[in-house]
Design a protein around this motif. Structure first.
Motif, PDB file in Angstrom:
ATOM      1  N   SER A   9       0.824  -1.201   0.000  1.00 49.04           N
ATOM      2  CA  SER A   9       0.000   0.000   0.000  1.00 49.04           C
ATOM      3  C   SER A   9       0.863   1.257   0.000  1.00 49.04           C
ATOM      4  CB  SER A   9      -0.912  -0.003   1.225  1.00 49.04           C
ATOM      5  OG  SER A   9      -1.553   1.249   1.354  1.00 49.04           O
ATOM      6  N   LEU A  10       0.805   1.999  -1.105  1.00 48.33           N
ATOM      7  CA  LEU A  10       1.554   3.257  -1.182  1.00 48.33           C
ATOM      8  C   LEU A  10       0.984   4.292  -0.215  1.00 48.33           C
ATOM      9  CD1 LEU A  10       2.097   3.516  -5.030  1.00 48.33           C
ATOM     10  CD2 LEU A  10       3.685   2.709  -3.289  1.00 48.33           C
ATOM     11  N   PHE A  11      -0.323   4.243   0.023  1.00 48.80           N
ATOM     12  CA  PHE A  11      -0.938   5.185   0.957  1.00 48.80           C
ATOM     13  C   PHE A  11      -0.466   4.911   2.378  1.00 48.80           C
ATOM     14  CE2 PHE A  11      -3.965   4.812  -2.586  1.00 48.80           C
ATOM     15  CZ  PHE A  11      -3.872   6.108  -3.065  1.00 48.80           C
ATOM     16  N   SER A  12      -0.307   3.637   2.728  1.00 54.12           N
ATOM     17  CA  SER A  12       0.240   3.281   4.039  1.00 54.12           C
ATOM     18  C   SER A  12       1.674   3.767   4.168  1.00 54.12           C
ATOM     19  CB  SER A  12       0.206   1.765   4.250  1.00 54.12           C
ATOM     20  OG  SER A  12      -1.116   1.293   4.320  1.00 54.12           O
ATOM     21  N   ALA A  13       2.443   3.631   3.094  1.00 54.14           N
ATOM     22  CA  ALA A  13       3.841   4.071   3.113  1.00 54.14           C
ATOM     23  C   ALA A  13       3.925   5.569   3.365  1.00 54.14           C
ATOM     24  CB  ALA A  13       4.532   3.708   1.810  1.00 54.14           C
ATOM     25  N   VAL A  29       1.094  -2.138  12.604  1.00 50.74           N
ATOM     26  CA  VAL A  29       0.442  -3.436  12.476  1.00 50.74           C
ATOM     27  C   VAL A  29       0.403  -3.759  10.983  1.00 50.74           C
ATOM     28  CG1 VAL A  29      -1.644  -4.785  12.887  1.00 50.74           C
ATOM     29  CG2 VAL A  29      -0.963  -2.995  14.511  1.00 50.74           C
ATOM     30  N   GLN A  30       1.219  -4.725  10.571  1.00 53.84           N
ATOM     31  CA  GLN A  30       1.230  -5.148   9.170  1.00 53.84           C
ATOM     32  C   GLN A  30       0.132  -6.183   8.972  1.00 53.84           C
ATOM     33  OE1 GLN A  30       2.719  -4.180   6.512  1.00 53.84           O
ATOM     34  NE2 GLN A  30       4.620  -3.223   7.090  1.00 53.84           N
ATOM     35  N   VAL A  31      -0.809  -5.884   8.101  1.00 56.66           N
ATOM     36  CA  VAL A  31      -1.866  -6.846   7.811  1.00 56.66           C
ATOM     37  C   VAL A  31      -1.341  -7.852   6.788  1.00 56.66           C
ATOM     38  CG1 VAL A  31      -3.675  -5.197   8.354  1.00 56.66           C
ATOM     39  CG2 VAL A  31      -2.925  -5.421   6.014  1.00 56.66           C
ATOM     40  N   GLY A  32      -1.881  -9.040   6.817  1.00 53.40           N
ATOM     41  CA  GLY A  32      -1.413 -10.097   5.930  1.00 53.40           C
ATOM     42  C   GLY A  32      -1.731  -9.840   4.468  1.00 53.40           C
ATOM     43  N   TRP A  33      -0.871 -10.327   3.594  1.00 51.31           N
ATOM     44  CA  TRP A  33      -1.073 -10.194   2.146  1.00 51.31           C
ATOM     45  C   TRP A  33      -0.405 -11.365   1.455  1.00 51.31           C
ATOM     46  CZ3 TRP A  33       1.669  -9.954  -2.382  1.00 51.31           C
ATOM     47  CH2 TRP A  33       0.972  -9.508  -3.501  1.00 51.31           C
ATOM     48  N   SER A  34      -1.045 -11.859   0.394  1.00 46.82           N
ATOM     49  CA  SER A  34      -0.424 -12.894  -0.438  1.00 46.82           C
ATOM     50  C   SER A  34      -0.827 -12.674  -1.887  1.00 46.82           C
ATOM     51  CB  SER A  34      -0.849 -14.296   0.011  1.00 46.82           C
ATOM     52  OG  SER A  34      -2.173 -14.585  -0.400  1.00 46.82           O
ATOM     53  N   ARG A  35      -0.035 -13.202  -2.804  1.00 45.31           N
ATOM     54  CA  ARG A  35      -0.357 -13.056  -4.231  1.00 45.31           C
ATOM     55  C   ARG A  35      -1.662 -13.727  -4.592  1.00 45.31           C
ATOM     56  NH1 ARG A  35       4.268 -12.701  -8.602  1.00 45.31           N
ATOM     57  NH2 ARG A  35       5.714 -11.713  -7.207  1.00 45.31           N
ATOM     58  N   VAL A  55      -6.542  -0.595   4.124  1.00 40.84           N
ATOM     59  CA  VAL A  55      -5.471   0.125   4.813  1.00 40.84           C
ATOM     60  C   VAL A  55      -5.089   1.328   3.966  1.00 40.84           C
ATOM     61  CG1 VAL A  55      -4.572  -1.879   6.021  1.00 40.84           C
ATOM     62  CG2 VAL A  55      -3.689  -1.359   3.754  1.00 40.84           C
ATOM     63  N   PRO A  56      -4.512   2.340   4.564  1.00 41.84           N
ATOM     64  CA  PRO A  56      -4.124   2.472   5.952  1.00 41.84           C
ATOM     65  C   PRO A  56      -5.285   2.890   6.844  1.00 41.84           C
ATOM     66  CG  PRO A  56      -3.483   4.444   4.792  1.00 41.84           C
ATOM     67  CD  PRO A  56      -4.077   3.500   3.770  1.00 41.84           C
ATOM     68  N   VAL A  57      -5.149   2.510   8.110  1.00 38.39           N
ATOM     69  CA  VAL A  57      -6.035   2.997   9.160  1.00 38.39           C
ATOM     70  C   VAL A  57      -5.124   3.488  10.275  1.00 38.39           C
ATOM     71  CG1 VAL A  57      -7.812   2.413  10.835  1.00 38.39           C
ATOM     72  CG2 VAL A  57      -7.858   1.343   8.577  1.00 38.39           C
ATOM     73  N   LEU A  58      -5.337   4.712  10.697  1.00 33.53           N
ATOM     74  CA  LEU A  58      -4.544   5.311  11.764  1.00 33.53           C
ATOM     75  C   LEU A  58      -5.452   5.525  12.963  1.00 33.53           C
ATOM     76  CD1 LEU A  58      -1.812   6.570  12.600  1.00 33.53           C
ATOM     77  CD2 LEU A  58      -2.722   8.756  11.807  1.00 33.53           C
ATOM     78  N   VAL A  59      -5.035   4.993  14.115  1.00 29.02           N
ATOM     79  CA  VAL A  59      -5.814   5.127  15.341  1.00 29.02           C
ATOM     80  C   VAL A  59      -4.969   5.894  16.348  1.00 29.02           C
ATOM     81  CG1 VAL A  59      -6.991   3.907  17.191  1.00 29.02           C
ATOM     82  CG2 VAL A  59      -6.962   2.922  14.888  1.00 29.02           C
ATOM     83  N   VAL A  63      -9.639   8.723  18.074  1.00 29.39           N
ATOM     84  CA  VAL A  63      -9.747   9.186  16.694  1.00 29.39           C
ATOM     85  C   VAL A  63      -9.274   8.095  15.734  1.00 29.39           C
ATOM     86  CG1 VAL A  63      -8.954  10.911  15.026  1.00 29.39           C
ATOM     87  CG2 VAL A  63      -9.404  11.574  17.398  1.00 29.39           C
ATOM     88  N   VAL A  64     -10.087   7.819  14.732  1.00 31.78           N
ATOM     89  CA  VAL A  64      -9.741   6.840  13.695  1.00 31.78           C
ATOM     90  C   VAL A  64      -9.759   7.572  12.363  1.00 31.78           C
ATOM     91  CG1 VAL A  64     -10.392   4.696  12.549  1.00 31.78           C
ATOM     92  CG2 VAL A  64     -10.790   4.959  14.998  1.00 31.78           C
ATOM     93  N   ALA A  65      -8.637   7.482  11.626  1.00 27.53           N
ATOM     94  CA  ALA A  65      -8.544   8.146  10.327  1.00 27.53           C
ATOM     95  C   ALA A  65      -8.215   7.123   9.261  1.00 27.53           C
ATOM     96  CB  ALA A  65      -7.479   9.229  10.362  1.00 27.53           C
ATOM     97  N   TYR A  66      -8.901   7.254   8.124  1.00 28.25           N
ATOM     98  CA  TYR A  66      -8.626   6.393   6.973  1.00 28.25           C
ATOM     99  C   TYR A  66      -9.044   7.148   5.726  1.00 28.25           C
ATOM    100  CZ  TYR A  66     -13.602   5.521   7.692  1.00 28.25           C
ATOM    101  OH  TYR A  66     -14.937   5.684   7.891  1.00 28.25           O
TER     102      TYR A  66
END
Length: 70
Positions: A9-13, A29-35, A55-59, A63-66
């Protein structure tokens, strides 16, 4: 502060870079990912916090931002 992030996720980066540049204490918190399945099954916290389940979700406290088009 907690940042839910995905490895592709470029937005997470972008969010992580901003947090690191400001020197803010945070938990990543890295969420799981697979091809084969991408992000499925979605991380339960991400689904609970973001209606789109992305993602991303910032807590930060209560306050929760996405990013969302909702």
């Amino acid at each position: 502060m907690k940042l839910y992030s995905g490895p592709l996720s470029l937005f997470s980066a972008k969010a992580r870079i901003a947090i690191l540049e400001k020197g803010l204490p945070h938990e990543l918190v890295q969420v799981g990912w697979s091809r084969r399945t991408a992000y499925a099954p979605h991380h339960p916290d991400v689904v609970r916090l973001n209606p789109k389940g992305q993602v991303p979700v910032l807590v930060a406290g209560d306050v929760v931002a996405y990013a969302s088009t909702l």
